[in-house]
Design an enzyme around this catalytic site. Structure first.
Site, short mmCIF file in Angstrom:
data_model
loop_
_atom_site.label_atom_id
_atom_site.label_comp_id
_atom_site.label_asym_id
_atom_site.label_seq_id
_atom_site.Cartn_x
_atom_site.Cartn_y
_atom_site.Cartn_z
N CYS A 33 -7.45 -0.69 1.31
CA CYS A 33 -6.51 -1.11 2.43
C CYS A 33 -7.21 -1.07 4.02
O CYS A 33 -7.65 -0.35 4.27
CB CYS A 33 -5.40 -0.25 2.42
N CYS A 81 1.16 -1.08 0.02
CA CYS A 81 0.22 -0.20 0.13
C CYS A 81 0.89 1.18 -0.23
O CYS A 81 1.58 1.54 0.99
CB CYS A 81 -0.70 -0.01 1.17
N CYS A 137 0.61 2.97 3.39
CA CYS A 137 1.08 2.64 4.87
C CYS A 137 1.99 1.40 4.70
O CYS A 137 2.44 0.92 5.79
CB CYS A 137 -0.15 2.37 5.58
N CYS A 139 -5.16 1.33 6.52
CA CYS A 139 -5.16 2.82 6.23
C CYS A 139 -6.49 3.36 5.74
O CYS A 139 -6.68 4.44 5.91
CB CYS A 139 -3.98 3.47 5.80
N CYS A 152 -9.16 -5.19 -9.60
CA CYS A 152 -8.77 -4.07 -10.37
C CYS A 152 -8.17 -2.97 -9.84
O CYS A 152 -9.07 -2.27 -9.05
CB CYS A 152 -9.87 -3.73 -11.40
ZN LIG Z 1 -2.71 1.04 3.50
#
Ligand SMILES: [Zn+2]
Length: 134
Positions: free
Chosen positions: A99, A51, A54, A102, A122
Site C-alpha cells: 500500500c 487496504c 488504512c 501505509c 496476487c
Molecule cells: Zn494501507
C-alpha cells in the site's frame, strides 16, 4: 521498506491492536495466507477493495479476475495506490507490492495476467476489506 516514511504510519503496538494476528503476519511481516483461505476470493459483487491497514481504495472489483491460484487476483490497482519493490527473499526475484499510503505488504505482482495490463496482482485477501458498491 522501513526506511521510507508513508503518509500513514503506526507504531508496532498500534498495528497489533488494529490488525488480527493473521493480518499482522501478512501485512507487517510479509507473510502469505493459505491459498483459498480468504472469503474475499469468492467476492463477485461490484465494489471496491480497500487496504485493511488504512482504508485506502486499492482495487476495483471489475478488475478482479479468477486466476485459479487461490488468492484474490487483480489486473490493475487504483492509480497511485500501490507501490512495488523487488523482493529477493526465498531465493526468488519477485515484485512485491504494498500500500502506497501505509506501507503494508499486500502480495506480489506477476507478468502473466490477462490484457490490458498483462499483470497479475496476487493479493492476500486478509490485507483487504471489501466495500460493495451502493
Ligand atoms: Zn494501507
Amino acid at each position: 521498506m522501513d526506511a521510507k516514511t508513508y503518509p500513514v504510519t503506526r507504531t508496532d503496538a498500534e498495528w497489533r491492536a488494529l490488525l488480527t494476528p493473521e493480518q499482522y503476519q501478512v501485512m507487517r511481516n510479509h507473510g502469505t495466507e493459505r491459498p483459498g483461505s480468504c472469503a474475499l476470493l469468492y467476492e463477485k459483487r461490484a465494489g471496491t477493495f480497500t487496504c485493511a491497514g488504512c482504508d485506502q481504495p486499492l482495487f476495483e472489483s471489475k478488475l478482479k479476475f479468477e486466476s485459479g491460484t487461490g488468492w484474490p487476483s487483480f489486473n490493475d490497482p487504483v492509480e497511485g495506490s500501490v507501490e512495488n519493490t523487488v523482493d529477493r527473499s526465498y531465493g526468488m526475484v519477485r515484485t512485491e507490492c504494498h500500500c502506497a499510503r501505509c506501507g503494508s505488504h499486500l502480495g506480489h505482482v506477476f507478468p502473466d495476467g490477462p490484457p490490458p495490463t498483462g499483470l497479475r496482482y496476487c493479493i492476500n485477501g486478509v490485507a483487504l476489506n471489501f466495500e460493495p458498491a451502493t
